[in-house]
Design a protein around this motif. Structure first.
Motif, PDB file in Angstrom:
ATOM      1  N   LEU A   1      11.214  -5.469 -11.552  1.00 48.49           N
ATOM      2  CA  LEU A   1      10.085  -6.353 -11.820  1.00 48.49           C
ATOM      3  C   LEU A   1      10.098  -7.497 -10.810  1.00 48.49           C
ATOM      4  CD1 LEU A   1       7.695  -7.251 -13.627  1.00 48.49           C
ATOM      5  CD2 LEU A   1       9.361  -8.485 -15.040  1.00 48.49           C
ATOM      6  N   VAL A   2       8.970  -7.701 -10.138  1.00 52.17           N
ATOM      7  CA  VAL A   2       8.884  -8.758  -9.130  1.00 52.17           C
ATOM      8  C   VAL A   2       7.597  -9.558  -9.319  1.00 52.17           C
ATOM      9  CG1 VAL A   2      10.277  -7.555  -7.388  1.00 52.17           C
ATOM     10  CG2 VAL A   2       7.781  -7.200  -7.460  1.00 52.17           C
ATOM     11  N   THR A   3       7.597 -10.741  -8.728  1.00 51.08           N
ATOM     12  CA  THR A   3       6.411 -11.597  -8.704  1.00 51.08           C
ATOM     13  C   THR A   3       5.932 -11.745  -7.262  1.00 51.08           C
ATOM     14  OG1 THR A   3       7.137 -12.875 -10.625  1.00 51.08           O
ATOM     15  CG2 THR A   3       5.506 -13.902  -9.187  1.00 51.08           C
ATOM     16  N   LEU A   4       4.652 -11.499  -7.046  1.00 51.61           N
ATOM     17  CA  LEU A   4       4.017 -11.808  -5.774  1.00 51.61           C
ATOM     18  C   LEU A   4       3.182 -13.067  -5.955  1.00 51.61           C
ATOM     19  CD1 LEU A   4       2.875  -8.332  -4.400  1.00 51.61           C
ATOM     20  CD2 LEU A   4       4.299  -9.994  -3.189  1.00 51.61           C
ATOM     21  N   GLN A   5       3.341 -14.012  -5.049  1.00 54.13           N
ATOM     22  CA  GLN A   5       2.627 -15.282  -5.164  1.00 54.13           C
ATOM     23  C   GLN A   5       1.951 -15.625  -3.831  1.00 54.13           C
ATOM     24  OE1 GLN A   5       4.191 -19.034  -7.169  1.00 54.13           O
ATOM     25  NE2 GLN A   5       4.409 -19.601  -5.016  1.00 54.13           N
ATOM     26  N   ALA A   6       0.706 -16.042  -3.918  1.00 54.11           N
ATOM     27  CA  ALA A   6      -0.034 -16.526  -2.755  1.00 54.11           C
ATOM     28  C   ALA A   6      -0.271 -18.019  -2.916  1.00 54.11           C
ATOM     29  CB  ALA A   6      -1.361 -15.796  -2.618  1.00 54.11           C
ATOM     30  N   SER A   7      -0.110 -18.773  -1.826  1.00 55.01           N
ATOM     31  CA  SER A   7      -0.312 -20.228  -1.845  1.00 55.01           C
ATOM     32  C   SER A   7      -1.011 -20.662  -0.574  1.00 55.01           C
ATOM     33  CB  SER A   7       1.027 -20.974  -1.946  1.00 55.01           C
ATOM     34  OG  SER A   7       1.796 -20.538  -3.029  1.00 55.01           O
ATOM     35  N   LEU A   8      -1.945 -21.591  -0.715  1.00 61.35           N
ATOM     36  CA  LEU A   8      -2.534 -22.232   0.461  1.00 61.35           C
ATOM     37  C   LEU A   8      -2.881 -23.673   0.116  1.00 61.35           C
ATOM     38  CD1 LEU A   8      -5.900 -22.788   0.537  1.00 61.35           C
ATOM     39  CD2 LEU A   8      -5.944 -20.307   0.548  1.00 61.35           C
ATOM     40  N   THR A   9      -2.956 -24.499   1.141  1.00 59.84           N
ATOM     41  CA  THR A   9      -3.363 -25.891   0.987  1.00 59.84           C
ATOM     42  C   THR A   9      -4.627 -26.098   1.807  1.00 59.84           C
ATOM     43  OG1 THR A   9      -1.067 -26.607   0.715  1.00 59.84           O
ATOM     44  CG2 THR A   9      -2.675 -28.301   1.288  1.00 59.84           C
ATOM     45  N   ASP A  10      -5.688 -26.610   1.156  1.00 62.07           N
ATOM     46  CA  ASP A  10      -6.959 -26.749   1.852  1.00 62.07           C
ATOM     47  C   ASP A  10      -7.003 -28.034   2.676  1.00 62.07           C
ATOM     48  OD1 ASP A  10      -7.522 -28.860   0.136  1.00 62.07           O
ATOM     49  OD2 ASP A  10      -9.294 -27.955  -0.766  1.00 62.07           O
ATOM     50  N   GLU A  11      -8.148 -28.295   3.270  1.00 66.45           N
ATOM     51  CA  GLU A  11      -8.279 -29.432   4.185  1.00 66.45           C
ATOM     52  C   GLU A  11      -8.139 -30.779   3.494  1.00 66.45           C
ATOM     53  OE1 GLU A  11     -11.754 -27.773   7.063  1.00 66.45           O
ATOM     54  OE2 GLU A  11     -11.715 -27.156   4.972  1.00 66.45           O
ATOM     55  N   ARG A  12      -8.310 -30.799   2.187  1.00 68.10           N
ATOM     56  CA  ARG A  12      -8.159 -32.057   1.439  1.00 68.10           C
ATOM     57  C   ARG A  12      -6.754 -32.227   0.885  1.00 68.10           C
ATOM     58  NH1 ARG A  12     -12.917 -30.600  -2.607  1.00 68.10           N
ATOM     59  NH2 ARG A  12     -11.620 -28.724  -2.536  1.00 68.10           N
ATOM     60  N   GLY A  13      -5.873 -31.261   1.168  1.00 72.16           N
ATOM     61  CA  GLY A  13      -4.508 -31.336   0.675  1.00 72.16           C
ATOM     62  C   GLY A  13      -4.315 -30.786  -0.720  1.00 72.16           C
ATOM     63  N   VAL A  14      -5.339 -30.092  -1.254  1.00 72.98           N
ATOM     64  CA  VAL A  14      -5.242 -29.494  -2.585  1.00 72.98           C
ATOM     65  C   VAL A  14      -4.638 -28.097  -2.455  1.00 72.98           C
ATOM     66  CG1 VAL A  14      -6.519 -28.726  -4.628  1.00 72.98           C
ATOM     67  CG2 VAL A  14      -7.217 -30.807  -3.415  1.00 72.98           C
ATOM     68  N   GLN A  15      -3.624 -27.823  -3.284  1.00 72.03           N
ATOM     69  CA  GLN A  15      -2.969 -26.511  -3.232  1.00 72.03           C
ATOM     70  C   GLN A  15      -3.630 -25.540  -4.193  1.00 72.03           C
ATOM     71  OE1 GLN A  15       1.181 -25.725  -4.729  1.00 72.03           O
ATOM     72  NE2 GLN A  15       1.584 -25.318  -2.555  1.00 72.03           N
ATOM     73  N   PHE A  16      -3.795 -24.302  -3.735  1.00 72.01           N
ATOM     74  CA  PHE A  16      -4.318 -23.210  -4.543  1.00 72.01           C
ATOM     75  C   PHE A  16      -3.244 -22.128  -4.618  1.00 72.01           C
ATOM     76  CE2 PHE A  16      -7.970 -25.475  -3.149  1.00 72.01           C
ATOM     77  CZ  PHE A  16      -9.006 -25.227  -4.035  1.00 72.01           C
ATOM     78  N   GLN A  17      -3.079 -21.527  -5.801  1.00 69.74           N
ATOM     79  CA  GLN A  17      -2.072 -20.488  -5.979  1.00 69.74           C
ATOM     80  C   GLN A  17      -2.605 -19.364  -6.859  1.00 69.74           C
ATOM     81  OE1 GLN A  17       1.536 -22.266  -7.578  1.00 69.74           O
ATOM     82  NE2 GLN A  17       2.377 -22.548  -5.510  1.00 69.74           N
ATOM     83  N   ALA A  18      -2.038 -18.193  -6.635  1.00 69.02           N
ATOM     84  CA  ALA A  18      -2.243 -17.053  -7.527  1.00 69.02           C
ATOM     85  C   ALA A  18      -0.956 -16.258  -7.556  1.00 69.02           C
ATOM     86  CB  ALA A  18      -3.398 -16.178  -7.045  1.00 69.02           C
ATOM     87  N   ARG A  19      -0.657 -15.650  -8.708  1.00 68.24           N
ATOM     88  CA  ARG A  19       0.564 -14.835  -8.810  1.00 68.24           C
ATOM     89  C   ARG A  19       0.305 -13.647  -9.723  1.00 68.24           C
ATOM     90  NH1 ARG A  19       1.465 -19.655 -11.102  1.00 68.24           N
ATOM     91  NH2 ARG A  19       2.672 -20.340  -9.304  1.00 68.24           N
ATOM     92  N   ALA A  20       1.050 -12.590  -9.451  1.00 63.72           N
ATOM     93  CA  ALA A  20       0.931 -11.379 -10.258  1.00 63.72           C
ATOM     94  C   ALA A  20       2.291 -10.695 -10.324  1.00 63.72           C
ATOM     95  CB  ALA A  20      -0.112 -10.437  -9.663  1.00 63.72           C
TER      96      ALA A  20
END
Length: 418
Positions: free
Chosen positions: A29-48
């Motif tokens: 069992l593993v977790t894949l996670q995506a992360s990015l930080t936009d131009e305003r410095g707000v972080q967005f994430q998703a995981r599955a």
């Protein structure tokens, strides 16, 4: 050795990528996670969460996520289900020429709903998601009254021309224009209020301004005439439909979750005056989240008292593509599309196509954009409720974008000369 591979690592934001993991234990069992930080410095994430197969591999194109931000087989789920760390933020590239969104993908052992900085990933990689392809040129436009930015594909052209507009926030939004230019269109991202020296608020729909913009685009040496396309969402879709009705330069119009009656602003064009339907601000609701629900602010266009405010879409010689999110909470865009089509049919017209998506919200965008169901907007005292269900909205964006591209190429001609 555990490996996390993403192909390609550099791509346009609307392009699918393949995610593959190998070197795991069978059934791990593993977790894949995506992360990015936009131009305003707000972080967005998703995981599955995923289970490795018998060979110790996870192929996201075929494997089903068993939990996290989504379940089931979603090859692009880590992109489509990105969520902001702060409430009511919309993921949107503001300066498309300054570089890509850099997305970090991490692979963690077992189920990691909120991996802490102390948890070391099993593997990691970074990929770039661009809104312009190499060689696309951005030219600021300040000519006559017209304000915006022209995106030109590389090469001598000529390219089919498109005018791209957004809605009630005003200003200039360019990410869709960049993606369209990357597909071989010459695209004018057009502002029509709250930008540069344009009026700060929209008082009336001056069709002569949009005609000036159309003529400006068509006279460019890299733009192939004789006609052009227009694409708009929300208030921009209302403008798009009016341009199709009044301007002979428009031969293809893409209307995304707009109106087919004039609300809030009258229309003027060469002696023609169409009155508007006033808003009903007293019917504005505040949801449990504190967001504004504007659905009932718009009076019923079927009221006989409002017939004069209809956009005369039966005059359109252009082909019109209506794109509807049936879970739009900003207004009843499905009704507006149906009324426009009914009006066209009653005049013997067949120059329309309807794409209607159950569960999709107001902000139907290219497929690199996650659902934004609530966000702040310029001029609004509170965030606005746009609606939409994540899975249905993601599928609508994927399907509608391909249909929009095919529609524009069908009616404007090929883009293969870039």
């Amino acid at each position: 050795m555990i490996q996390l591979q993403v192909t390609p690592e550099t791509s346009l934001a609307d392009t699918p990528v393949k995610i593959h993991v190998c070197g795991l234990a069978p059934a791990q069992l593993v977790t894949l996670q995506a992360s990015l930080t936009d131009e305003r410095g707000v972080q967005f994430q998703a995981r599955a969460f995923y289970y490795a197969d018998e060979a110790g591999e996870v192929d996201v194109e075929q494997a089903a996520a068993v939990g996290g931000d989504y379940v089931g087989v979603w090859p692009m789920g880590l992109f489509w289900f990105l969520k902001p760390e702060k409430l009511f933020y919309r993921l949107m590239r503001r300066d498309v020429m300054s570089g890509p969104f850099c997305i970090q993908l991490d692979l963690f052992d077992s189920c990691q709903p909120f991996p802490s900085p102390q948890v070391v990933p099993l593997a990691t990689c970074t990929l770039e998601r661009w809104y312009v392809s190499p060689g696309v040129e951005r030219v600021p436009i300040k000519e006559g009254r017209v304000r915006g930015a022209l995106f030109l594909p590389p090469g001598p052209g000529p390219f089919p021309g498109v005018i791209d507009m957004f809605g009630g926030a005003g200003g200039l939004i360019e990410f869709r224009a960049g993606l369209l230019a990357s597909q071989g269109f010459a695209v004018l991202a057009l502002a029509f209020f709250a930008y540069d020296d344009l009026p700060r608020v929209l008082v009336e729909m001056d069709m002569e301004y949009f005609e000036e913009a159309a003529d400006l685009l068509l006279k460019h040496p890299k733009v192939r005439g004789p006609g052009l396309g227009v694409i708009g969402v929300s208030k921009g879709a209302e403008v798009t439909l009016a341009m199709a009705a009044f301007l002979k330069q428009v031969v293809a119009a893409v209307w995304i979750n707009g109106m087919s009656f004039l609300y809030g602003n009258p229309l003027r064009y060469r002696g023609v005056h169409i009155p508007h339907i006033p808003y009903c601000p007293e019917k504005m609701l505040i949801t449990e989240t504190g967001a504004l629900d504007n659905y009932h602010v718009f009076k019923d266009p079927r009221d006989p008292a409002h017939v004069a405010a209809a956009i005369p879409v039966e005059k359109a010689q252009a082909e019109v593509l209506f794109v509807v999110g049936e879970a739009d909470r900003n207004f009843n865009s499905k009704l507006f599309a149906e009324l426009a089509i009914e009006r066209m049919k009653s005049h013997g017209k067949k120059n329309y196509t309807l794409l209607s998506y159950p569960g999709a919200g107001h902000l139907i965008e290219p497929p690199g954009s996650p659902l934004c169901s609530i966000s702040g907007i310029r001029g609004s005292p509170r965030p606005v409720h746009w609606g939409g269900e994540p899975e249905a909205h993601a599928k609508a964006q994927e399907h509608s974008w391909q249909e929009i591209l095919k529609f524009l190429k069908r009616h404007l001609g090929p883009t293969s000369n870039m």
